[in-house]
Scaffold this motif. Sequence first.
Motif, PDB file in Angstrom:
ATOM      1  N   LEU A  15      17.002   0.979   2.283  1.00  0.00           N
ATOM      2  CA  LEU A  15      15.659   1.002   2.867  1.00  0.00           C
ATOM      3  C   LEU A  15      15.664   1.280   4.363  1.00  0.00           C
ATOM      4  N   VAL A  16      16.655   0.786   5.079  1.00  0.00           N
ATOM      5  CA  VAL A  16      16.736   1.101   6.508  1.00  0.00           C
ATOM      6  C   VAL A  16      16.935   2.599   6.692  1.00  0.00           C
ATOM      7  N   ARG A  17      17.754   3.196   5.850  1.00  0.00           N
ATOM      8  CA  ARG A  17      18.001   4.636   5.926  1.00  0.00           C
ATOM      9  C   ARG A  17      16.757   5.431   5.532  1.00  0.00           C
ATOM     10  N   ARG A  18      16.070   5.012   4.485  1.00  0.00           N
ATOM     11  CA  ARG A  18      14.929   5.780   3.965  1.00  0.00           C
ATOM     12  C   ARG A  18      13.644   5.605   4.740  1.00  0.00           C
ATOM     13  N   CYS A  19      13.411   4.438   5.287  1.00  0.00           N
ATOM     14  CA  CYS A  19      12.138   4.197   5.974  1.00  0.00           C
ATOM     15  C   CYS A  19      12.076   4.851   7.347  1.00  0.00           C
TER      16      CYS A  19
ATOM     17  N   GLU B 233       0.806  -1.225   0.000  1.00  0.00           N
ATOM     18  CA  GLU B 233       0.000   0.000   0.000  1.00  0.00           C
ATOM     19  C   GLU B 233       0.835   1.270   0.000  1.00  0.00           C
ATOM     20  N   GLN B 234       1.797   1.380   0.904  1.00  0.00           N
ATOM     21  CA  GLN B 234       2.611   2.599   0.994  1.00  0.00           C
ATOM     22  C   GLN B 234       4.064   2.224   1.259  1.00  0.00           C
ATOM     23  N   PRO B 235       4.754   1.677   0.269  1.00  0.00           N
ATOM     24  CA  PRO B 235       6.111   1.193   0.522  1.00  0.00           C
ATOM     25  C   PRO B 235       7.200   2.248   0.316  1.00  0.00           C
ATOM     26  N   CYS B 236       8.313   2.019   0.986  1.00  0.00           N
ATOM     27  CA  CYS B 236       9.583   2.608   0.571  1.00  0.00           C
ATOM     28  C   CYS B 236      10.089   1.604  -0.455  1.00  0.00           C
TER      29      CYS B 236
ATOM     30  N   ARG C 189       8.253  -1.317   4.682  1.00  0.00           N
ATOM     31  CA  ARG C 189       7.383  -0.455   5.472  1.00  0.00           C
ATOM     32  C   ARG C 189       7.577  -0.787   6.944  1.00  0.00           C
ATOM     33  N   THR C 190       7.618   0.222   7.787  1.00  0.00           N
ATOM     34  CA  THR C 190       7.782  -0.038   9.210  1.00  0.00           C
ATOM     35  C   THR C 190       6.617  -0.871   9.713  1.00  0.00           C
ATOM     36  N   ASN C 191       6.889  -1.705  10.721  1.00  0.00           N
ATOM     37  CA  ASN C 191       5.859  -2.636  11.173  1.00  0.00           C
ATOM     38  C   ASN C 191       5.435  -2.467  12.628  1.00  0.00           C
TER      39      ASN C 191
END
Length: 131
Positions: free
Chosen positions: A114-118, A25-28, A40-42
């Motif tokens: 992704l760890v940096r961007r999310c 739905e709303q991914p990095c 996406r953070t969980n």
Amino acid sequence: MASPRYGFPRTRRLSSAADFQRVFEQPCKSADQYLTVLARTNGRDYPRLGLAIARRQIRNAADRNRIKRIIRESFRLRQPLLGGIDFVVMARSAASQADHETLRRSLHKHWENLVRRCKPSWSSSSDSIST
């Protein structure tokens, strides 16, 4: 001193359609010629992994299984550094021709990106993943 656990228990997997849908739905997003990784953070303090390796992209079952094995190994070894993020990894057709080391480097780049961007809420001091 206890060493970190590198297993891959069921709690570290995205298993339901709702889990996958939440990430879609709303991914990095991070992509290259071999893989596309959505994140996406969980809200948990541990990462989870989902694999979406399409037969349409990777025709040979042995290639699909090899790619999945490489992805799971990379995730398993880096999960203490990935924090509370859900990841869905999708393979592109070029991945079937890539060797183990190429896919491993690609995944490492995606995990870091992704760890940096999310910007997960689990820790702001662990933004970099080192090997």
